[in-house]
Design a protein around this motif. Sequence first.
Motif, PDB file in Angstrom:
ATOM      1  N   ALA A 156       1.713  45.273   5.540  1.00 24.82           N
ATOM      2  CA  ALA A 156       2.351  45.298   6.557  1.00 24.82           C
ATOM      3  C   ALA A 156       1.691  46.320   7.294  1.00 24.82           C
ATOM      4  N   THR A 157       1.100  46.438   8.510  1.00 26.75           N
ATOM      5  CA  THR A 157       0.718  47.542   9.416  1.00 26.75           C
ATOM      6  C   THR A 157       2.314  47.578   9.655  1.00 26.75           C
ATOM      7  N   ALA A 158       2.923  46.399  10.359  1.00 29.00           N
ATOM      8  CA  ALA A 158       4.282  46.075  10.743  1.00 29.00           C
ATOM      9  C   ALA A 158       4.808  45.616  11.404  1.00 29.00           C
ATOM     10  N   ALA A 159       5.560  44.543  10.458  1.00 31.59           N
ATOM     11  CA  ALA A 159       6.086  43.112  10.296  1.00 31.59           C
ATOM     12  C   ALA A 159       7.761  42.939  10.303  1.00 31.59           C
ATOM     13  N   THR A 213       9.515  45.706   8.082  1.00 33.40           N
ATOM     14  CA  THR A 213       9.007  46.102   7.014  1.00 33.40           C
ATOM     15  C   THR A 213       7.867  47.236   7.334  1.00 33.40           C
ATOM     16  N   ASN A 214       7.717  48.445   6.272  1.00 32.55           N
ATOM     17  CA  ASN A 214       6.846  48.878   6.009  1.00 32.55           C
ATOM     18  C   ASN A 214       6.354  49.877   7.300  1.00 32.55           C
ATOM     19  N   VAL A 215       8.009  50.057   7.829  1.00 33.86           N
ATOM     20  CA  VAL A 215       7.840  51.181   9.513  1.00 33.86           C
ATOM     21  C   VAL A 215       8.690  52.052   8.800  1.00 33.86           C
ATOM     22  N   GLY A 216       8.937  52.437   7.536  1.00 34.44           N
ATOM     23  CA  GLY A 216       9.968  53.413   7.088  1.00 34.44           C
ATOM     24  C   GLY A 216       9.674  53.773   5.473  1.00 34.44           C
ATOM     25  N   ASP A 217      11.292  54.512   5.080  1.00 35.48           N
ATOM     26  CA  ASP A 217       9.972  54.751   3.857  1.00 35.48           C
ATOM     27  C   ASP A 217      11.271  53.019   2.798  1.00 35.48           C
ATOM     28  N   THR A 218      12.122  52.682   3.284  1.00 33.05           N
ATOM     29  CA  THR A 218      12.970  51.779   3.103  1.00 33.05           C
ATOM     30  C   THR A 218      12.322  50.284   4.475  1.00 33.05           C
ATOM     31  N   MET A 227      10.491  55.314  11.222  1.00 31.90           N
ATOM     32  CA  MET A 227       9.542  56.192  10.776  1.00 31.90           C
ATOM     33  C   MET A 227       8.307  56.369  10.256  1.00 31.90           C
ATOM     34  N   PRO A 228       7.528  55.319  10.555  1.00 27.89           N
ATOM     35  CA  PRO A 228       6.385  55.064   9.784  1.00 27.89           C
ATOM     36  C   PRO A 228       5.601  55.957   9.584  1.00 27.89           C
ATOM     37  N   ALA A 229       4.736  56.507   8.391  1.00 25.81           N
ATOM     38  CA  ALA A 229       3.189  57.448   8.397  1.00 25.81           C
ATOM     39  C   ALA A 229       2.464  57.001   8.777  1.00 25.81           C
ATOM     40  N   SER A 230       1.376  57.991   9.320  1.00 25.95           N
ATOM     41  CA  SER A 230      -0.250  58.123   9.994  1.00 25.95           C
ATOM     42  C   SER A 230      -0.592  57.583   8.166  1.00 25.95           C
ATOM     43  N   ASP A 231      -1.177  56.461   8.708  1.00 28.74           N
ATOM     44  CA  ASP A 231      -2.469  56.589   7.054  1.00 28.74           C
ATOM     45  C   ASP A 231      -3.559  55.744   8.288  1.00 28.74           C
ATOM     46  N   GLY A 232      -4.368  54.460   6.586  1.00 27.03           N
ATOM     47  CA  GLY A 232      -5.350  53.938   6.896  1.00 27.03           C
ATOM     48  C   GLY A 232      -5.120  53.053   7.962  1.00 27.03           C
ATOM     49  N   ARG A 233      -2.987  52.218   7.965  1.00 24.41           N
ATOM     50  CA  ARG A 233      -3.304  51.128   9.019  1.00 24.41           C
ATOM     51  C   ARG A 233      -3.191  51.754  10.294  1.00 24.41           C
ATOM     52  N   GLU A 260       2.874  56.402  15.263  1.00 22.33           N
ATOM     53  CA  GLU A 260       2.675  55.629  16.843  1.00 22.33           C
ATOM     54  C   GLU A 260       2.534  54.799  17.123  1.00 22.33           C
ATOM     55  N   TYR A 261       1.188  54.147  17.077  1.00 25.95           N
ATOM     56  CA  TYR A 261       0.368  53.001  16.874  1.00 25.95           C
ATOM     57  C   TYR A 261       1.639  52.179  16.507  1.00 25.95           C
ATOM     58  N   ARG A 262       1.791  52.162  15.072  1.00 25.22           N
ATOM     59  CA  ARG A 262       2.898  51.626  13.877  1.00 25.22           C
ATOM     60  C   ARG A 262       4.055  51.142  14.343  1.00 25.22           C
ATOM     61  N   THR A 263       4.549  52.522  15.293  1.00 24.99           N
ATOM     62  CA  THR A 263       5.903  51.993  15.653  1.00 24.99           C
ATOM     63  C   THR A 263       5.560  51.346  17.004  1.00 24.99           C
ATOM     64  N   LYS A 264       4.433  51.205  17.490  1.00 20.91           N
ATOM     65  CA  LYS A 264       4.882  49.706  18.919  1.00 20.91           C
ATOM     66  C   LYS A 264       4.112  48.418  18.137  1.00 20.91           C
ATOM     67  N   MET A 265       3.827  48.311  17.600  1.00 19.23           N
ATOM     68  CA  MET A 265       3.135  46.931  16.951  1.00 19.23           C
ATOM     69  C   MET A 265       4.987  46.293  16.532  1.00 19.23           C
ATOM     70  N   ALA A 266       5.359  47.365  15.244  1.00 20.80           N
ATOM     71  CA  ALA A 266       7.283  46.700  14.920  1.00 20.80           C
ATOM     72  C   ALA A 266       7.209  46.174  16.088  1.00 20.80           C
ATOM     73  N   GLY A 267       7.744  46.779  17.906  1.00 25.91           N
ATOM     74  CA  GLY A 267       8.064  46.310  18.331  1.00 25.91           C
ATOM     75  C   GLY A 267       7.120  45.187  19.269  1.00 25.91           C
TER      76      GLY A 267
END
Length: 288
Positions: free
Chosen positions: A194-197, A217-222, A255-261, A265-272
């Motif tokens: 997931a980019t975010a779920a 899912t997948n927007v933090g270390d856990t 607390m997502p990492a910036s990566d290929g996904r 900031e984008y991944r946080t917003k996608m979690a929302g």
Amino acid sequence: MIPGEFTYHRPASVAEAIALLVDHGDEARPLAGGHSLIPMMKLRMAAPEHLIDLSGVADLKGVSQEGDVITIGAMTTQAEVIGSALLTDKLPILRETALLIADPQIRYVGTLGGNVANGDPGNDMPALMQCLSASYVLAGPDGTREVSSRDFYEAAYFTALAPEEILTAVKIPVPAPGHGYAYEKLKRKVGDYATAAAAVMLTMSGGKVSSCAIALTNVGDTPLFAEEAASILEGSTLDRETVKKAVAAAEAITMPASDGRGPAEYRTKMAGVMLERALKRAAERAQG
């Protein structure tokens, strides 16, 4: 690449598997479906000298219900989760989530226990288990213990599982009849992490939320159990303003990492966004 040399073991019981872990210590690793461990071995990021294949342990398979608790053996595959009539009836969100994991070939071998046990923040089932208030049965040389899924994950690939323990089963309380549920996952392509779920479970009474659980899912270390966001929604009609506050509370713990996904900031917003979608679908499914 190919893995380094190792000694292969195929125990027939949980006790035999634990004895092998005790005998070989840090040099041994249990093998479930292998979709996390084998690639790491090929890249030489993991180099166990002893590989303990759990596929021959019959006691680690199966789905059953006793009272208000459903127990799923750790070596139950994702395909078996999808095909279980009991889970489809009592825990349909499990089937929905399993269908979003990888592809059919992997789901025929990949296991529920392997997905929740290794602490990979990109795996889909850990957040769902937190949303479902599941607990894990851990067996070791000193006996068995249960650990809540909400207390199990400590950091990326670090969990409460001791080196000489095996996760043998997942226990899930049966949700209330008429509950609403949804797992919404944004991914780049079929089979991807997931980019975010977001996972949502809720019940409604008189048009208002009487209970709610949310995990990401997948927007933090856990996996992230969004307790404050769920609390904001309880007692509400899921009106726009309250949902907006809950989404903001959920985004605040990411607390997502910036990566290929994408950038963090984008991944946080996608979690929302995934949470909003999951809330809408769960509410549509809820009775009451």
